[in-house]
Design an enzyme around this catalytic site. Structure first.
Site, mmCIF file in Angstrom:
data_model
loop_
_atom_site.group_PDB
_atom_site.id
_atom_site.type_symbol
_atom_site.label_atom_id
_atom_site.label_comp_id
_atom_site.label_asym_id
_atom_site.label_seq_id
_atom_site.Cartn_x
_atom_site.Cartn_y
_atom_site.Cartn_z
ATOM 1 N N ASP A 243 0.811 -1.233 0.183
ATOM 2 C CA ASP A 243 0.059 -0.355 0.218
ATOM 3 C C ASP A 243 1.321 0.621 -0.020
ATOM 4 O O ASP A 243 2.093 1.177 0.370
ATOM 5 C CB ASP A 243 -0.994 0.290 1.501
ATOM 6 N N ASP B 123 -8.832 3.882 -2.068
ATOM 7 C CA ASP B 123 -10.104 4.133 -0.929
ATOM 8 C C ASP B 123 -11.250 4.480 -1.326
ATOM 9 O O ASP B 123 -11.776 6.112 -0.966
ATOM 10 C CB ASP B 123 -9.336 5.331 0.183
#
Length: 936
Positions: free
Chosen positions: A536, A611
């Site tokens: 990430d 996200d």
């Protein structure tokens, strides 16, 4: 002490601002518009018109596979044009400065090999230009000299033009006029030129190369005297961040015109429609990998990844443009759709630095473009079978008992899953490759408990390293000099989850090799073979950096970060995947999920859409986002089921599970501050709906695995826009709320709240489609209204196909390894069908190294269903057998016989006259042998 306290307070403020930002929509003021990006604003101020560049035909040189030609415009700095004809109907165009004052960045490691060239020849040449043959009798490349322009034609049809709008602009590297160093350098250069001139006059002849170099130096000096600096050329400020540009302006621009084209696609990643929109009057599409919290929908803002590939399509031809540049890039799209004129789409690429290096993939079919792009950047990595199953994640499962409790919950509620994930809280103070000793004191015991159930785990390993002298990873990276440097030569540091962090230079092959070595079992303590990895924040994310990322004047060896920003995430995933392979001695296939990506990232694993939020619009946009990625080679894509931010209502959550079950990467994930979302927490009725969606995914795993095998072998996408398979049907060109999995399954997820029906378009004039749940038959080339309830997932199987399922769903995919197959034979109007079955061990490279696999052709024709070997030189033992066969669209037979190994036996069958389905029960034939079933 005061300094330490100040830094701790700053860290607290930054982290709090991040958390607060996560509860709101994205603050767009944190990210640049084109007008706020100096080079984009500067380039976009140039208007279409006659090009200022001309081709110097007297400089033309042609070898068998390469043509070079110099270009010149009013600033008298020469550019070098290179043209290549590549295998597979691809043309490569490169433009660089002929003699830059320092090298310009050319992108490494994205192309899988130096592309194979094919001969070119000059067909005609005069003072106006040159005509080159690109193969065949009628494919030609026209080089117009003044103004400079390139046209590719096939017969009398113009396929595309380059620089027809006159927007080629190449800002050459130069020395700053107001610096002492520039003045000294200019004086020395001038004196040296005079010395060489005097010396040369005493010789019989002048060295042409030296003469050319002298001429260019003089032209550079003359040019710098006449050019006027504009704001942002040598430094610019965004908010409180200053970007110094020691090389000055270096941006490039080029336009492409596509006559006859109204529909263009690609350019991921953007939360927008599949078909790219006209950018006239608004911002261009931006390609600049950024950490964007809770991104907005329907705008061209940059997101986490960037693939600079655009695909054009009309009823006659599909083509692709691959702009190989890793700097910040903006793409303008202008479509002309005047009914009185031939449609045309103009595309303009603008990049901050580097060179122009573009591949023209000329199709002509969609499958050809996919193959052409795969020949350049590689195909989708063939994933472990288990990674195509269901993944359960959140930020964060609290401790080992929490993991065990969730694991038990899936068994108690009879819901299969394969992977459970741990986010950043599992580490020791955000030190990656470690475990929190309080909450995860015995990671091997935890992993062994999962392994006993044939399940796996993923832990997060991010590329920001806590600056802590007691942390082994940090100390080794610093001692080896592997950190990215700031503009002054020290280690670049920024703020991220651990606080003050360093950023490894993954562009350095030695750094990548060292990083890979850290995944060895004796280095990553507590890890086991069923532990996989999630990368990430690899845009890279820098909380206190400009636009939440790294300063552009940071240094990777000799290169500025601005030159290669979009490549960073690919390198992180590359090194991590190699680490998983190395830890197994080269035996096991890796699984690595990455948020950031570039062209070629498909070779290293999966990506997800970042996200997102628990909103219906985010569910809906997950389809075109993954379709866009699939068009440019990245098939292993998915979105966080349920939405990462906010809290989904039960209807949204159920619908998202139903949609996610039919997307390539199937993972539920949620933010730290959201309520828990395990499927059994929403009441028995909703849990039953979620369980059914997950079980449908597991039953289809053989089909998913086959599609990924073909994607790996051929480059064809797994998840496909309808126009890919129906390129002449204009009704499909703008559809992005339904899609195909491979050729044979059409999916239209329910993505609207309180929906009582969906409108499905079934393509294919003369084709038929079967509802996979009811077996109802529908004609193709029609719009169909399908009533839906909360249990409905509209899915249709194409007539003419055979799909293999495993309907005995167990707790994980590995537990289903030897279970039987059920074949779904969907007949076309002529009574025929065809499909494939692929089997291997599901996790090693032995299918490649030792040809240990089964690949069989399944055919139904003349009332006979047969299985034959497609790979007779491969071998793999399987205990799986064919348990049941459904034949859709059939007539009632008088009897059914099975022939295998010379033996003939009868097969039990049933016929349903309402659905016209013949059901064959218990043929009990091994899936890996030849057999024939005859309907009499």
């Amino acid at each position: 002490m005061a300094t330490l306290i100040d830094r701790m307070c700053l860290q607290l403020v930054l982290v709090l601002s991040i958390y607060l930002g996560m509860t709101q929509a994205v603050d767009r003021t944190n990210f640049k518009t084109c007008q706020q990006s100096a080079f984009c604003s500067r380039q976009r101020a140039l208007r279409p018109g006659q090009s200022s560049y001309r081709a110097l035909l007297d400089t033309l040189e042609l070898s068998d596979s390469r043509l070079t030609l110099q270009l010149l415009n009013n600033n008298k700095v020469r550019l070098l044009l290179e043209l290549y004809r590549l295998q597979g109907n691809i043309t490569r165009v490169k433009i660089n400065e002929l003699k830059p004052i320092k090298p310009r960045y050319e992108v490494p490691d994205v192309l899988i090999t130096e592309p194979q060239t094919e001969p070119m020849s000059v067909v005609a040449q005069d003072e106006r230009g040159v005509v080159l043959s690109l193969g065949g009798e009628d494919r030609r490349l026209y080089v117009n000299a003044q103004p400079f322009r390139l046209d590719i034609m096939e017969g009398q049809v113009l396929l595309l033009s380059i620089n027809s709008q006159g927007l080629l602009a190449f800002e050459h590297l130069r020395l700053r006029k107001d610096t002492i160093s520039h003045k000294i350098t200019s004086t020395v250069a001038s004196m040296w030129d005079k010395i060489k001139t005097v010396f040369s006059s005493s010789k019989d002849q002048t060295d042409p190369e030296e003469a050319g170099r002298t001429e260019d130096t003089q032209r550079n000096n003359e040019d710098e005297e006449t050019e006027v600096d504009q704001p942002g050329m040598w430094e610019e400020t965004f908010k409180s961040h200053a970007d110094t540009k020691p090389n000055g302006p270096s941006s490039i621009s080029l336009d492409f015109s596509l006559p006859g084209v109204e529909h263009v696609y690609g350019l991921p990643e953007h939360a927008d429609s599949l078909q790219l929109k006209n950018t006239d009057g608004g911002d261009p599409y931006r390609l600049y990998n950024l950490d964007v919290f809770q991104y907005e929908l329907s705008n061209p803002m940059a997101l986490y990844g960037a693939v600079p590939v655009l695909i054009s399509h009309n009823t006659h031809r599909t083509m692709g443009l691959f702009w190989l540049n890793t700097a910040e890039t903006w793409v303008d799209i202008s479509s002309r759709q005047d009914p009185a004129q031939v449609p045309q789409t103009d595309v303009r690429w603008i990049s901050e630095s580097g060179i122009i290096d573009v591949f023209l993939m000329l199709g002509p079919k969609p499958a050809d473009v996919f193959s052409q792009y795969a020949s350049l950047t590689g195909t989708q990595a063939f994933p472990p079978l288990s990674s195509l199953a269901y993944h359960q994640s959140r930020w964060n499962y609290n401790n080992q008992e929490d993991v065990a409790s969730v694991d038990r919950g899936f068994d108690e509620h009879d819901i299969p899953y394969d992977f459970i994930w741990l986010d950043i809280e599992h580490t020791d103070g955000k030190r990656y490759f470690t475990w929190d000793k309080k909450n995860f004191p015995q990671p091997k015991d935890m992993l062994q408990g999962l392994m006993d159930k044939r399940r796996k785990m993923v832990t997060i390993v991010d590329p920001h390293i806590k600056v802590d002298s007691s942390f082994k990873i940090h100390s080794e990276i610093r001692s080896k000099g592997f950190y990215i440097k700031n503009k002054d030569g020290g280690d670049y540091e920024g703020w991220c989850w651990p606080g003050n962090a360093g950023y490894p230079d993954f562009t350095n092959p030695e750094m990548r090799s060292w990083w890979s070595s850290m995944f060895a079992y004796d280095q990553y303590e507590g890890s086991m073979e069923n532990l996989y990895t999630w990368n990430d924040m690899n845009e890279p994310s820098v909380f206190n950096g400009p636009e939440v990322t790294m300063h552009k004047d940071a240094l990777h060896g000799p290169w500025e970060h601005r030159d290669l920003h979009n490549l960073y995430g690919l390198y992180v995933q590359m090194a991590t995947a190699e680490g998983q392979i190395r830890r197994s001695g080269g035996l096991e296939r890796p699984f690595v999920l990455s948020r950031s990506f570039f062209a070629g990232s498909q070779r290293y694993g999966a990506v997800w859409t970042g996200d997102n939020a628990a909103e219906w619009g985010h569910l809906k946009v997950s389809i075109p986002m993954c379709l866009s990625l699939s068009l440019v080679g990245i098939s292993f894509c998915g979105a966080d089921v349920g939405g990462f931010f906010k809290t989904p209502g039960t209807e949204l959550l159920v619908r998202w599970y139903q949609a996610g079950a039919y997307q390539p990467f199937f993972r539920s994930h949620a933010h730290l501050d959201t309520p828990r979302r395990e499927p059994w927490l929403f009441g028995p009725d909703n849990m039953a709906l979620i369980r059914e969606a997950v079980r449908q995914r597991y039953a289809l795993l053989p089909y998913w695995y086959l599609q990924f095998y073909h994607a790996h072998r051929t480059g064809q996408p797994v998840m496909r826009a309808l126009w890919v398979e129906y390129p002449h049907d204009v009704s499909t060109f703008s559809i992005d709320d339904e899609y195909l999995i491979g050729r044979d399954l059409l999916v239209h997820p329910v993505t609207d709240e309180r929906s009582t029906g969906v409108n499905v378009y079934l393509p294919g004039d003369g084709e038929v489609w079967y509802d996979v749940h009811t077996f109802q038959r529908h004609e193709g080339a029609q719009n169909l209204h399908i009533p839906v309830t909360m249990s409905t997932i509209p899915v249709f199987q194409r007539g003419g196909s055979i799909i293999c399922r495993k309907n005995r769903v167990r707790r994980s995919s590995s537990c289903m390894e030897n279970d039987p197959f059920t074949l779904y034979v969907a007949l076309d109007p002529q009574g025929n069908a065809e499909g494939e079955l692929y089997i291997d061990d599901g996790h090693t490279f032995k299918h490649e190294t030792d040809r240990q696999f089964i690949q069989r052709r399944l055919r139904f024709t003349a009332n006979t269903l047969s299985s034959s070997d497609l790979s007779p030189d491969s071998q793999f033992p399987t205990a799986s057998w064919v348990e049941k066969v459904f034949i859709l669209g059939a007539q009632k037979p008088k009897g059914v016989t099975l022939t295998t190994g010379g033996a003939v036996s009868s097969v039990e069958f049933e016929f349903d006259p309402v659905t016209a389905v013949v059901t064959l029960r218990k043929p009990d034939v091994n899936a890996g042998v030849d057999w024939t079933i005859q309907l009499q």
